[in-house]
Design a protein around this motif. Structure first.
Motif, mmCIF file in Angstrom:
data_model
loop_
_atom_site.group_PDB
_atom_site.id
_atom_site.type_symbol
_atom_site.label_atom_id
_atom_site.label_comp_id
_atom_site.label_asym_id
_atom_site.label_seq_id
_atom_site.Cartn_x
_atom_site.Cartn_y
_atom_site.Cartn_z
ATOM 1 N N GLN A 332 0.923 -1.297 0.252
ATOM 2 C CA GLN A 332 0.075 -0.036 0.446
ATOM 3 C C GLN A 332 0.683 1.171 0.463
ATOM 4 N N GLY A 333 0.057 2.527 -0.919
ATOM 5 C CA GLY A 333 0.786 3.527 -0.676
ATOM 6 C C GLY A 333 1.597 4.184 0.421
ATOM 7 N N ALA A 334 0.657 4.545 1.329
ATOM 8 C CA ALA A 334 -0.061 4.078 2.888
ATOM 9 C C ALA A 334 1.577 4.324 3.292
ATOM 10 N N ALA A 335 2.651 3.343 3.431
ATOM 11 C CA ALA A 335 3.980 2.751 3.467
ATOM 12 C C ALA A 335 4.574 3.748 3.282
ATOM 13 N N PHE A 336 4.607 4.016 2.206
ATOM 14 C CA PHE A 336 5.647 4.613 1.044
ATOM 15 C C PHE A 336 5.377 6.566 1.632
ATOM 16 N N PRO A 340 -3.531 7.621 -2.729
ATOM 17 C CA PRO A 340 -3.920 5.983 -2.809
ATOM 18 C C PRO A 340 -3.724 5.879 -3.394
ATOM 19 N N TYR A 341 -2.302 4.668 -3.758
ATOM 20 C CA TYR A 341 -1.118 4.890 -4.841
ATOM 21 C C TYR A 341 -0.522 2.594 -3.709
ATOM 22 N N PHE A 342 -0.177 2.307 -4.872
ATOM 23 C CA PHE A 342 -0.267 1.149 -4.532
ATOM 24 C C PHE A 342 1.454 1.094 -5.694
ATOM 25 N N ARG A 343 2.686 0.520 -4.769
ATOM 26 C CA ARG A 343 3.681 -0.363 -5.112
ATOM 27 C C ARG A 343 3.281 -1.789 -5.927
ATOM 28 N N ILE A 344 4.158 -2.266 -7.277
ATOM 29 C CA ILE A 344 4.452 -3.283 -7.986
ATOM 30 C C ILE A 344 5.913 -3.537 -7.719
ATOM 31 N N SER A 345 6.496 -4.204 -7.432
ATOM 32 C CA SER A 345 7.755 -4.034 -8.213
ATOM 33 C C SER A 345 7.572 -5.334 -8.903
ATOM 34 N N TYR A 346 8.358 -5.159 -9.846
ATOM 35 C CA TYR A 346 8.339 -5.956 -11.598
ATOM 36 C C TYR A 346 9.555 -6.658 -11.486
ATOM 37 N N ALA A 347 10.196 -6.680 -10.731
ATOM 38 C CA ALA A 347 11.485 -7.894 -10.530
ATOM 39 C C ALA A 347 11.145 -9.853 -10.216
#
Ligand code: PLP
Length: 368
Positions: A332-336, A340-347
């Motif tokens: 969740q974006g709140a952690a960063f 209202p966003y979210f993070r995806i790691s595409y690794a």
């Protein structure tokens, strides 16, 4: 009864990215079909020459203590890397090697922060910066780089945040979590502000410098705080593992061709993820310049309801419901520090990313 937890640690939150990764692992262990896009850990294997260097070090008996802040052979390799790739002249007395990026940053903060000292942390930020500042006794000062500005800090926002107590600003380019990379001109504009405030130190975290797509440039700045950081390391970690250090010497001095090869694969994955996310209803995903993260907005989904009757009130509810409904773990974006966003790691592999984005599309389409 007095609390077991120290006053300093009581100000700190557990790492949200590690929490999501642990939750995904636990669900998998229960037999659930879960795709974890929470951790920023590449799926590529360690190159064979680097593995061999670690094994050779063990065979030669290089398993003893080294200097607290790294052995001379590794510092020389780091100095040569700065010269070769960044055009920077660093003497080995200006280099500090620690067990990981986290430790380097923490050592710098512990070595320099006194109670009340402020550290400017541009949001969206890597989760650990504010908490490391708190643990080291300082005060994080959040400033925001908005999506409309490519999530980058503007010079007037920086100027307004600086006070007599400002000790550091932390700059991270390309960024975790947004992938945003500053151009030379953007960095020069920030530097012009900082030149007016010579008491402010600049901590540049260039963790993803080899993953910049297109024509971006940036630089870091040498600072003579290495003696203080060695003092911290000498009383805490002692030294990074000698075996890892020999592997790092080979990684820095050996063939570098795997870096652009992997960079190309990451760029293709970025394009795949950005395109598929922009096809999900209610999601808007900017194209980042670097790293292996995207930071999509869910503004268009706030207030909608899931099949299970849950209202998507914020990005924390969104990520929890996405995990519950489709088994896709994201952060969740709140952690960063920006919602209202979210993070995806595409690794991870194209196939996994395609499946994850298909599930996200299905989840978004199911919201009413
Ligand atoms: C921006 C940034 N800095 C530092 C680190 C920490 O690196 P390490 O795992 O080497 O401690 C990370 C890891 O995710 C990161 O994304």
């Amino acid at each position: 009864m007095s609390s077991l937890q120290s006053a300093a640690l009581s100000r700190v939150k557990p790492s949200a990215t590690l929490a999501v990764t642990a939750q995904a692992r636990a669900l998998k262990a229960e037999g659930r079909d879960v795709i974890g896009l929470g951790a920023g850990e590449p799926d590529f294997d360690t190159p064979e020459n680097v593995k061999a260097a670690a094994i050779d070090a063990i065979r030669r008996g290089e398993t003893k203590y080294t200097d607290a802040d790294g052995m001379p052979e590794l510092k020389k390799a780091v100095s040569a890397k700065f010269k070769r790739e960044n055009g920077l002249d660093y003497d080995i007395s200006q280099i500090h090697v620690a067990p990981g990026g986290k430790t380097v940053i923490y050592n710098a903060l512990v070595a320099t922060l006194s109670p009340g000292d402020e550290v400017i942390v541009p949001a969206p930020y890597w989760v650990s910066y504010p908490d490391m500042v708190l643990l080291a006794g300082g005060e994080p000062v959040r400033v925001v780089g908005h999506e409309a500005d490519g999530f980058k800090l503007k010079p007037d926002v920086l100027e307004a945040a600086i006070t007599a107590r400002t000790k550091w600003i932390i700059l991270n380019s390309p960024s975790n979590p947004t992938g945003a990379a500053y151009t030379r001109a953007e960095l020069e504009a920030l530097a012009a502000v900082l030149r007016r405030h010579p008491q402010v130190w600049v901590l540049t975290d260039d963790m993803y410098e080899h993953l910049i797509y297109g024509d971006f440039e940036y630089t870091g700045g040498p600072k003579p705080l290495i003696d203080l950081m060695r003092k911290v390391a000498g009383q805490t970690t002692s030294n990074p593992s000698s075996i890892s250090q020999w592997a790092a010497v080979e990684a820095l001095n050996g063939p570098q061709d795997f870096i652009p090869e992997r960079g190309k694969a990451f760029e293709a994955r970025r394009d795949l993820v950005v395109s598929m996310l922009n096809q999900a209803s209610g999601i808007r995903c900017a194209t980042p310049e670097g790293a292996f993260y995207v930071y999509p907005s869910i503004e268009g989904l706030i207030g909608k309801t899931t099949d299970a009757g849950v209202v998507i009130a914020d990005d924390e509810v969104f990520t929890a419901e996405l995990l519950a409904a489709e088994g896709v773990a994201v952060v969740q974006g709140a952690a960063f520090g920006l919602s209202p966003y979210f993070r995806i790691s595409y690794a991870t592999s194209d196939a996994v990313l395609e499946e994850a984005c298909t599930r996200i599309q299905r989840f978004c389409a199911s919201l009413r």
